[in-house]
Design a protein around this motif. Structure first.
Motif, mmCIF file in Angstrom:
data_model
loop_
_atom_site.group_PDB
_atom_site.id
_atom_site.type_symbol
_atom_site.label_atom_id
_atom_site.label_comp_id
_atom_site.label_asym_id
_atom_site.label_seq_id
_atom_site.Cartn_x
_atom_site.Cartn_y
_atom_site.Cartn_z
ATOM 1 N N GLU A 65 0.819 -1.207 0.000
ATOM 2 C CA GLU A 65 0.000 0.000 0.000
ATOM 3 C C GLU A 65 0.860 1.268 0.000
ATOM 4 N N LEU A 66 2.108 1.153 0.434
ATOM 5 C CA LEU A 66 3.003 2.310 0.423
ATOM 6 C C LEU A 66 3.288 2.709 -1.024
ATOM 7 N N SER A 67 3.217 3.986 -1.309
ATOM 8 C CA SER A 67 3.289 4.451 -2.699
ATOM 9 C C SER A 67 4.606 4.117 -3.397
ATOM 10 N N LYS A 68 5.714 4.119 -2.700
ATOM 11 C CA LYS A 68 7.003 3.921 -3.354
ATOM 12 C C LYS A 68 7.476 2.465 -3.366
ATOM 13 N N VAL A 69 6.683 1.570 -2.807
ATOM 14 C CA VAL A 69 7.043 0.146 -2.785
ATOM 15 C C VAL A 69 6.609 -0.498 -4.092
ATOM 16 N N ARG A 70 7.513 -1.248 -4.705
ATOM 17 C CA ARG A 70 7.253 -1.929 -5.972
ATOM 18 C C ARG A 70 6.937 -3.403 -5.776
ATOM 19 N N PHE A 71 7.629 -4.022 -4.802
ATOM 20 C CA PHE A 71 7.570 -5.470 -4.607
ATOM 21 C C PHE A 71 7.766 -5.778 -3.126
ATOM 22 N N VAL A 72 7.042 -6.770 -2.639
ATOM 23 C CA VAL A 72 7.276 -7.324 -1.307
ATOM 24 C C VAL A 72 7.167 -8.831 -1.445
ATOM 25 N N GLY A 73 8.189 -9.534 -0.987
ATOM 26 C CA GLY A 73 8.170 -10.996 -1.038
ATOM 27 C C GLY A 73 8.728 -11.582 0.242
ATOM 28 N N VAL A 74 8.238 -12.758 0.569
ATOM 29 C CA VAL A 74 8.736 -13.485 1.732
ATOM 30 C C VAL A 74 9.494 -14.694 1.208
ATOM 31 N N LEU A 75 10.772 -14.800 1.610
ATOM 32 C CA LEU A 75 11.627 -15.889 1.154
ATOM 33 C C LEU A 75 11.831 -16.897 2.269
ATOM 34 N N ASN A 76 11.768 -18.174 1.917
ATOM 35 C CA ASN A 76 12.063 -19.216 2.904
ATOM 36 C C ASN A 76 13.584 -19.395 2.993
ATOM 37 N N LYS A 88 10.510 -17.810 -2.986
ATOM 38 C CA LYS A 88 9.449 -16.873 -2.614
ATOM 39 C C LYS A 88 8.197 -17.670 -2.279
ATOM 40 N N ILE A 89 7.702 -17.494 -1.055
ATOM 41 C CA ILE A 89 6.523 -18.242 -0.616
ATOM 42 C C ILE A 89 5.291 -17.361 -0.469
ATOM 43 N N ASP A 97 11.896 -13.672 -14.898
ATOM 44 C CA ASP A 97 11.528 -14.529 -13.758
ATOM 45 C C ASP A 97 12.682 -15.392 -13.263
ATOM 46 N N LYS A 98 13.434 -16.019 -14.176
ATOM 47 C CA LYS A 98 14.517 -16.908 -13.728
ATOM 48 C C LYS A 98 15.598 -16.126 -12.989
ATOM 49 N N ASP A 99 15.832 -14.875 -13.396
ATOM 50 C CA ASP A 99 16.812 -14.050 -12.698
ATOM 51 C C ASP A 99 16.286 -13.566 -11.345
ATOM 52 N N ASN A 100 14.968 -13.357 -11.255
ATOM 53 C CA ASN A 100 14.388 -13.017 -9.952
ATOM 54 C C ASN A 100 14.661 -14.139 -8.962
ATOM 55 N N GLN A 101 14.412 -15.378 -9.362
ATOM 56 C CA GLN A 101 14.639 -16.519 -8.467
ATOM 57 C C GLN A 101 16.107 -16.618 -8.075
ATOM 58 N N VAL A 104 17.742 -16.336 -4.119
ATOM 59 C CA VAL A 104 18.702 -17.269 -3.523
ATOM 60 C C VAL A 104 19.969 -16.514 -3.113
ATOM 61 N N GLN A 105 20.428 -15.631 -3.967
ATOM 62 C CA GLN A 105 21.633 -14.858 -3.666
ATOM 63 C C GLN A 105 21.429 -13.995 -2.417
ATOM 64 N N LEU A 106 20.283 -13.346 -2.303
ATOM 65 C CA LEU A 106 20.018 -12.507 -1.135
ATOM 66 C C LEU A 106 19.943 -13.337 0.140
ATOM 67 N N MET A 107 19.360 -14.520 0.048
ATOM 68 C CA MET A 107 19.294 -15.397 1.222
ATOM 69 C C MET A 107 20.701 -15.849 1.614
ATOM 70 N N LEU A 108 21.518 -16.211 0.640
ATOM 71 C CA LEU A 108 22.896 -16.617 0.930
ATOM 72 C C LEU A 108 23.696 -15.472 1.549
ATOM 73 N N GLU A 109 23.521 -14.278 1.020
ATOM 74 C CA GLU A 109 24.212 -13.105 1.562
ATOM 75 C C GLU A 109 23.817 -12.901 3.028
ATOM 76 N N TYR A 110 22.537 -13.002 3.299
ATOM 77 C CA TYR A 110 22.065 -12.847 4.679
ATOM 78 C C TYR A 110 22.663 -13.933 5.582
ATOM 79 N N MET A 111 22.635 -15.170 5.120
ATOM 80 C CA MET A 111 23.159 -16.284 5.933
ATOM 81 C C MET A 111 24.662 -16.110 6.190
ATOM 82 N N MET A 112 25.400 -15.631 5.205
ATOM 83 C CA MET A 112 26.836 -15.414 5.394
ATOM 84 C C MET A 112 27.094 -14.296 6.395
ATOM 85 N N ARG A 113 26.292 -13.266 6.376
ATOM 86 C CA ARG A 113 26.453 -12.162 7.323
ATOM 87 C C ARG A 113 26.135 -12.596 8.753
#
Length: 127
Positions: free
Chosen positions: A18-29, A34-35, A49-53, A57-66
């Protein structure tokens, strides 16, 4: 994962969209899949789409490494990446990573506050 939990995650995503400047919101397992969530109506991804997926995965890996540094530096509240076309925000919850894509000039802190509120006011979702 129950259908009620997915419905609650979808409701939280819709609140943030609902926020005007938000384009996408996703929840990743934890595997980077994306679930829940998606793009705001009328908004399309900069990536196929294949690059989104692949990016999820890359963002989840980055988070896990941090997380390797949590003991010394403290737990991650959020990660913000500002690019020339948009700003990406990753917010960990107890079980998931919430990914937000917004316009580059959006206030990351305002969006983060809204995400935290949306995801903590629904049943069975705790940051």
């Amino acid at each position: 994962m129950s259908s009620t939990e997915i419905e609650n995650l979808e409701k939280a995503c819709q609140k943030v969209l609902e926020l005007s400047k938000v384009r996408f919101v996703g929840v990743l397992n934890p595997m980077g899949k994306k679930i829940a969530g998606g793009f705001k109506e009328g908004v399309t991804s900069f990536l196929p789409d294949k690059d989104n997926q692949k990016m999820y995965v890359q963002l989840m890996l980055e988070y896990m490494m941090r997380k390797d540094f949590d003991k010394q530096l403290g737990e991650i509240d959020y990660i913000v990446s500002r690019r020339s076309n948009l700003t990406m925000i990753s917010i960990p919850t107890k079980e998931y990573l919430v990914l937000i894509s917004c316009q580059r000039d959006a206030s990351a802190q305002e969006i983060i506050n809204h995400v935290n509120s949306a995801f903590t006011t629904l049943p069975d979702i705790k940051p």
